[in-house]
Design an enzyme around this catalytic site. Structure first.
Site, short mmCIF file in Angstrom:
data_model
loop_
_atom_site.label_atom_id
_atom_site.label_comp_id
_atom_site.label_asym_id
_atom_site.label_seq_id
_atom_site.Cartn_x
_atom_site.Cartn_y
_atom_site.Cartn_z
N ASP A 46 3.30 -2.33 6.30
CA ASP A 46 2.19 -1.76 5.55
C ASP A 46 1.33 -0.94 6.52
OD1 ASP A 46 0.22 -1.54 3.39
OD2 ASP A 46 -0.95 -2.99 4.54
N ASP A 48 -2.59 0.25 5.71
CA ASP A 48 -4.00 -0.13 5.64
C ASP A 48 -4.19 -1.61 5.96
OD1 ASP A 48 -5.09 2.37 4.88
OD2 ASP A 48 -4.45 2.05 2.81
N GLU A 93 -7.62 -7.42 -6.13
CA GLU A 93 -6.50 -7.29 -5.20
C GLU A 93 -6.47 -8.41 -4.17
OE1 GLU A 93 -4.51 -3.83 -2.36
OE2 GLU A 93 -6.64 -3.73 -2.85
N SER A 161 3.26 2.31 2.45
CA SER A 161 1.84 2.18 2.17
C SER A 161 1.51 2.45 0.71
CB SER A 161 1.04 3.15 3.05
OG SER A 161 -0.31 3.18 2.68
N ALA A 162 0.64 1.59 0.17
CA ALA A 162 0.09 1.83 -1.17
C ALA A 162 -1.11 2.75 -1.11
CB ALA A 162 -0.31 0.50 -1.81
N ASP A 232 -0.53 -7.32 5.02
CA ASP A 232 -1.79 -8.06 4.92
C ASP A 232 -2.06 -8.60 3.52
OD1 ASP A 232 -4.41 -6.16 3.74
OD2 ASP A 232 -2.47 -5.23 4.06
#
Length: 291
Positions: A46, A48, A93, A161-162, A232
């Site tokens: 990931d 962020d 989230e 990555s989102a 994360d």
């Protein structure tokens, strides 16, 4: 290379903020990756709050979308609406008590609305390179060294990555970490002339659908059966789930918020959980020993 590595080879794993679910299983995975060598290893991470720090001296680090919102070209109505979305959906989230399916539905709604918000905004992409220079210390300590070592060893890095892919690439480039072996899979801005038109990708990537998106995007895993995965969120832990022919998958989770309520679920989903660790010390120590 025939000698098995023991936990003594990893001093960082004995730190108080490091939580390991099963040391025997962890060492078995590490030794499998070591035996198979760099030619069979793939990094899936990931971005962020994983490649970037989660906080700097207690101040939360902005996400890639948060950095994007620092662009001066963006109109106030967009900034106001984007903040309202963040204030509504970000707590969902990271809430350890919200079921994953409910989180996935909420993240889908968030990304769909965010996609529509962008449409029709006049935007010059050159500002992205200027904006990321405002964030000089956001990569985890040791990230550049880790990425360089993986580049030298010819180990592919997939940054899944989102967030906003344009910012992800700009940040990595600014910090001299966008090597040729790095591929960013994310939500990238789509343009219609000089105006934004949402995102390019047909399926918007969020934190809880990466395992579904991976089936289409992570074909580079072919012939590289071993994976070092970093994330994360609980969703990140499943990024390579469903990819065929994986052999050894070592998962490292970074946890900072809601630690007490989230630690058990993180330990169920990750092999190593790092609580309030803003460095790449543990991943680097593992990479140094297996390559």
């Amino acid at each position: 290379m025939c000698d098995e590595l023991t936990i003594d080879k990893f001093p960082a794993l004995r730190s108080r903020h490091v939580y390991i679910k099963d040391k025997v299983a962890l060492l078995k995975t590490i030794n499998t990756i070591r035996r198979d060598g760099a030619s069979n290893l793939q990094i899936v991470t990931d971005f962020d709050l994983t490649v970037t720090k989660q906080h700097i001296n207690g101040t939360h680090v902005l996400s890639s979308f948060g950095m994007f919102r620092k662009c001066k070209q963006l109109p106030q109505h967009y900034l106001d609406s984007a903040k309202l979305l963040y204030d509504k959906y970000r707590p969902i989230e990271i809430d350890p008590y919200v079921p994953l399916n409910k989180k996935a539905d909420a993240m889908h709604d968030w990304m769909s609305i965010a996609n529509n918000l962008l449409k029709g905004i006049e935007f010059n992409p050159h500002e992205l390179e200027e904006v990321v220079q405002l964030f000089d210390n956001i990569l985890r300590d040791g990230t550049e060294g880790l990425f360089e070592k993986l580049y030298d060893a010819k180990v592919p890095i997939i940054v899944f990555s989102a967030g906003l892919g344009d910012i992800v690439e700009a940040v990595l480039k600014y910090h001299n970490a966008l090597f040729d072996n790095v591929k960013v899979i994310s939500n990238f801005l789509k343009y219609n002339g000089n105006q934004l038109d949402g995102f390019k990708n047909d399926v918007l990537i969020h934190a809880y659908n990466k395992n579904e998106c991976a089936k289409d995007h992570l074909m580079v895993l072919q012939n590289r059966q071993n994976v070092l995965l970093m994330g994360d969120t609980i969703g990140d832990a499943h990024m390579v789930q469903g990819i065929k022919d994986t052999k050894a998958v070592l998962k490292i989770g970074f946890l900072y918020e809601h630690v007490e309520a989230s630690l058990d679920s993180f330990m169920e989903n990750y092999d190593i959980v790092l609580v309030d660790d803003q460095t790449m010390q543990v991943p680097m120590e593992i990479v140094q020993n297996v390559l």
